[in-house]
Motif scaffolding. Sequence first.
Motif, PDB file in Angstrom:
ATOM      1  N   ALA A  85       0.816  -1.214   0.000  1.00  0.00           N
ATOM      2  CA  ALA A  85       0.000   0.000   0.000  1.00  0.00           C
ATOM      3  C   ALA A  85       0.851   1.266   0.000  1.00  0.00           C
ATOM      4  O   ALA A  85       0.445   2.306  -0.551  1.00  0.00           O
ATOM      5  N   LEU A  86       2.008   1.206   0.626  1.00  0.00           N
ATOM      6  CA  LEU A  86       2.904   2.367   0.673  1.00  0.00           C
ATOM      7  C   LEU A  86       4.106   2.212  -0.255  1.00  0.00           C
ATOM      8  O   LEU A  86       4.981   3.081  -0.287  1.00  0.00           O
ATOM      9  N   ASP A  87       4.123   1.099  -1.011  1.00  0.00           N
ATOM     10  CA  ASP A  87       5.264   0.792  -1.882  1.00  0.00           C
ATOM     11  C   ASP A  87       6.572   0.746  -1.093  1.00  0.00           C
ATOM     12  O   ASP A  87       7.613   1.216  -1.556  1.00  0.00           O
ATOM     13  N   GLY A 201       8.882  10.736  -0.023  1.00  0.00           N
ATOM     14  CA  GLY A 201       8.272   9.510  -0.496  1.00  0.00           C
ATOM     15  C   GLY A 201       6.857   9.697  -0.995  1.00  0.00           C
ATOM     16  O   GLY A 201       6.485   9.183  -2.056  1.00  0.00           O
ATOM     17  N   LEU A 202       6.057  10.437  -0.255  1.00  0.00           N
ATOM     18  CA  LEU A 202       4.666  10.630  -0.642  1.00  0.00           C
ATOM     19  C   LEU A 202       4.534  11.552  -1.845  1.00  0.00           C
ATOM     20  O   LEU A 202       3.658  11.366  -2.696  1.00  0.00           O
ATOM     21  N   ASP A 203       5.395  12.551  -1.939  1.00  0.00           N
ATOM     22  CA  ASP A 203       5.308  13.475  -3.071  1.00  0.00           C
ATOM     23  C   ASP A 203       5.800  12.829  -4.360  1.00  0.00           C
ATOM     24  O   ASP A 203       5.275  13.101  -5.439  1.00  0.00           O
ATOM     25  N   SER A 204       6.819  11.975  -4.257  1.00  0.00           N
ATOM     26  CA  SER A 204       7.366  11.335  -5.460  1.00  0.00           C
ATOM     27  C   SER A 204       6.645  10.038  -5.814  1.00  0.00           C
ATOM     28  O   SER A 204       6.744   9.551  -6.939  1.00  0.00           O
ATOM     29  N   GLY A 205       5.955   9.451  -4.839  1.00  0.00           N
ATOM     30  CA  GLY A 205       5.238   8.209  -5.086  1.00  0.00           C
ATOM     31  C   GLY A 205       6.049   6.959  -4.843  1.00  0.00           C
ATOM     32  O   GLY A 205       5.578   5.845  -5.084  1.00  0.00           O
TER      33      GLY A 205
END
Length: 524
Positions: A85-87, A201-205
């Motif tokens: 889910a969070l890669d 991490g969240l901004d880049s995916g």
Amino acid sequence: MIDISSSVMQFLLALIVAGPLLGAAAALLPAPPGLKGKSPQQAVLRHGVLVTGVILLAAIVLALGFDHDHPSRIQASTDLSWIPALDVRLHLGVDGISLPLIVLTALLTFLCALHSYFKRPEGPAPQAFVALILVLESGTLATFAVLDLLLFFLAFEMVLIPMYFLIARWGGKDRGPAAWKFILYTLLGSVVMLLGLLLVGLDSGTFDMVALASDNGRSLSASVQVTAALAIGIGLAVKTPMWPLHTWLPDAHTAAPTVGSVLLAGVLLKMGTYGFVRVLLPIVPDGARTFAPYLAAFAVVGVLYGSLACLALVREGAGGDLKRLIAYSSVGHMGFVLLGIASMTPTGVNGALFANIAHGLITGLLFFLVGALKDRTGSTDLDALAKETGAALYGRAPRFGGLLAFGAVASLGLPGLAGFWGEMLAMFGAFDPAAGLHRGAFLTFTALAAFGTLLTAAYLLLVVRRVCMGAVPEKAPEFADVQGYEFAAWTPLVLLTVLAGLWPAVLLGLTDPAVHKLLAGGAS
């Protein structure tokens, strides 16, 4: 180099990371009757030597099997999905930047376990002592081996609790306040760092450090890079430690047991500077460039501040503590590492990585020596050592005095020893910084850092004069020279210090291609 299959390399790296954890769990179990020998407590200390020895052997085989023709390529890689889910992935691997730090960590931990076996740590529960050392080793090795930002954070945090208990339970005077100061500073810094890592991490995916390094910040806006660089940089600066976030370090070193000081200086401080190179420079390069002049300024202040603090401690009548002096010297030496990183040049970053390894070897040796000095005299107070119990080591214990002098001149950067190359290359990098950085400011920083090398030589030579030279006092107590187990624990550090000084290409040949690729926006 020896030919080892990729699957065996993967197994070796997994063993290096997870093996100490399994050894820590086994250390807490009752020893089988046949292994107890005369003392169950000695059995668990012997277990620590065995486990750390296996990990060191695995690290050496990993280094021999490493493809030295392609040190910029990630090798022994394992990449498994962990939290889809969070890669977040269980991604491990080594390159020319991380491999020397893994070998250094395995070596210093083994030498600490060997020292503890022959010089049993004071205090109860040797089982807990060995388990904490092994957990600490696992967390440190994982920090240098993982290639996922969240795993990097977890490994970064994993070392804090073991070090806290090593200081609080087996430390010396004022160990309680020192342990609390250590844990509060480092935890608060880590919380700030986590926010920066999550933002990236969240901004880049993705949290994959290889993919982020290859992207080189192109998928992140300028504001995200600057914010993330500030948050991550603060957390890393606390662990390094950078002036003025260094104040936990002298207290922690002064109170820590000998092996705690060796691992704290030789290994844990490297986690902060490694993070600057592995995370900050390739993943948020624009943010790193924004703060590079400030990082360099703080680094140079740290060089001068650490040297002046040491000069104040070493003067006669100051009541300075030798362990505290070496702790402040670490602030100065890590300032050179940060200066090289702040230059954002291959020369400067290579110098920083070389200085990292050199500092681990030399300061590890110095803390072993100071611990032995305290065991023999009951004190690390410089005035007491110079006047009452430990003066004239050249005359009373020539091998011990010679080793202390060797550690001092290696630490001050004598050409031909490991301490010389890292600091010189860091200043060369700052002399001609990367494009976009103000050269006039960096020339000033370089000049101030060069002046700091003179101050470093001054206080270390004063230490040698006060502790090693002079006439033997009348009715001086017995002072044992280097013992057999001490010779075994210290000789590798001496030999590697000489080897790195005379043949720097051994280390630079690993780091240089990886640094060039990293700074160019590739997966180092």
